[in-house]
Motif scaffolding. Structure first.
Motif: not given
Length: 157
Positions: A136-149
């Motif tokens: 809730e404080d930091q948002g979200v982190r995700l990995r794209a199909p290209s491998g980029e975070d």
């Protein structure tokens, strides 16, 4: 009191008549007696009410009678009409954080991916995007199909 007020009013009116009857001292000549400035125009175009035979017969009410008329044609050459540049849509991100959803004790992220809204929990995947963490404080982190975070801030920031 009433009589003195009437005498004062009569004096002001007499002074106004005297001042308005004198020629101006600022170099402006009074109107010629042949045509009074408030007299109606000499001729009214015939035809139905509101119709005008030609624009040339209209008088510009913001121009003095003794000034020469301005030329009708513009002195500037016409500009070549160029087509407006085509609007290019701004590149929108492939993924956006729409909101956060809490189900029970688990926090999930509502993400817009490729025109669809999907709700994912940490560790889940959709359209090649893998959700690494949700906060809730930091948002979200995700990995794209290209491998980029990617890190997406919480909604409202």
């Amino acid at each position: 009191m009433r009589r003195s007020f009437l005498w004062a009013l009569l004096g002001v009116a007499a002074a106004a008549v005297v001042l308005l009857g004198r020629p101006s001292v600022h170099g402006v000549t009074p109107p010629s007696p042949s045509r009074h400035p408030l007299s109606p125009p000499a001729a009214v175009p015939a035809g139905p009410l509101g119709s005008v035979s030609s624009p040339a017969s209209l008088r510009n009410v913001f121009q003095y009678l003794d000034e020469p008329a301005a030329p009708a044609a513009s002195l500037l050459p016409p500009l070549a009409a160029s087509p407006p540049p085509a609007l290019q849509p701004s590149p929108s991100p492939a993924v956006r954080l729409v909101g956060l959803v809490r189900r029970g004790d688990r926090l999930r992220a509502a993400l817009w991916i490729a025109g669809e809204v999907v709700v994912l929990a940490a560790g889940e995947e959709a359209e090649g995007y893998h959700l690494l963490s949700v906060s809730e404080d930091q948002g979200v982190r995700l990995r794209a199909p290209s491998g980029e975070d990617l890190t997406l801030p919480p909604p409202g920031e």
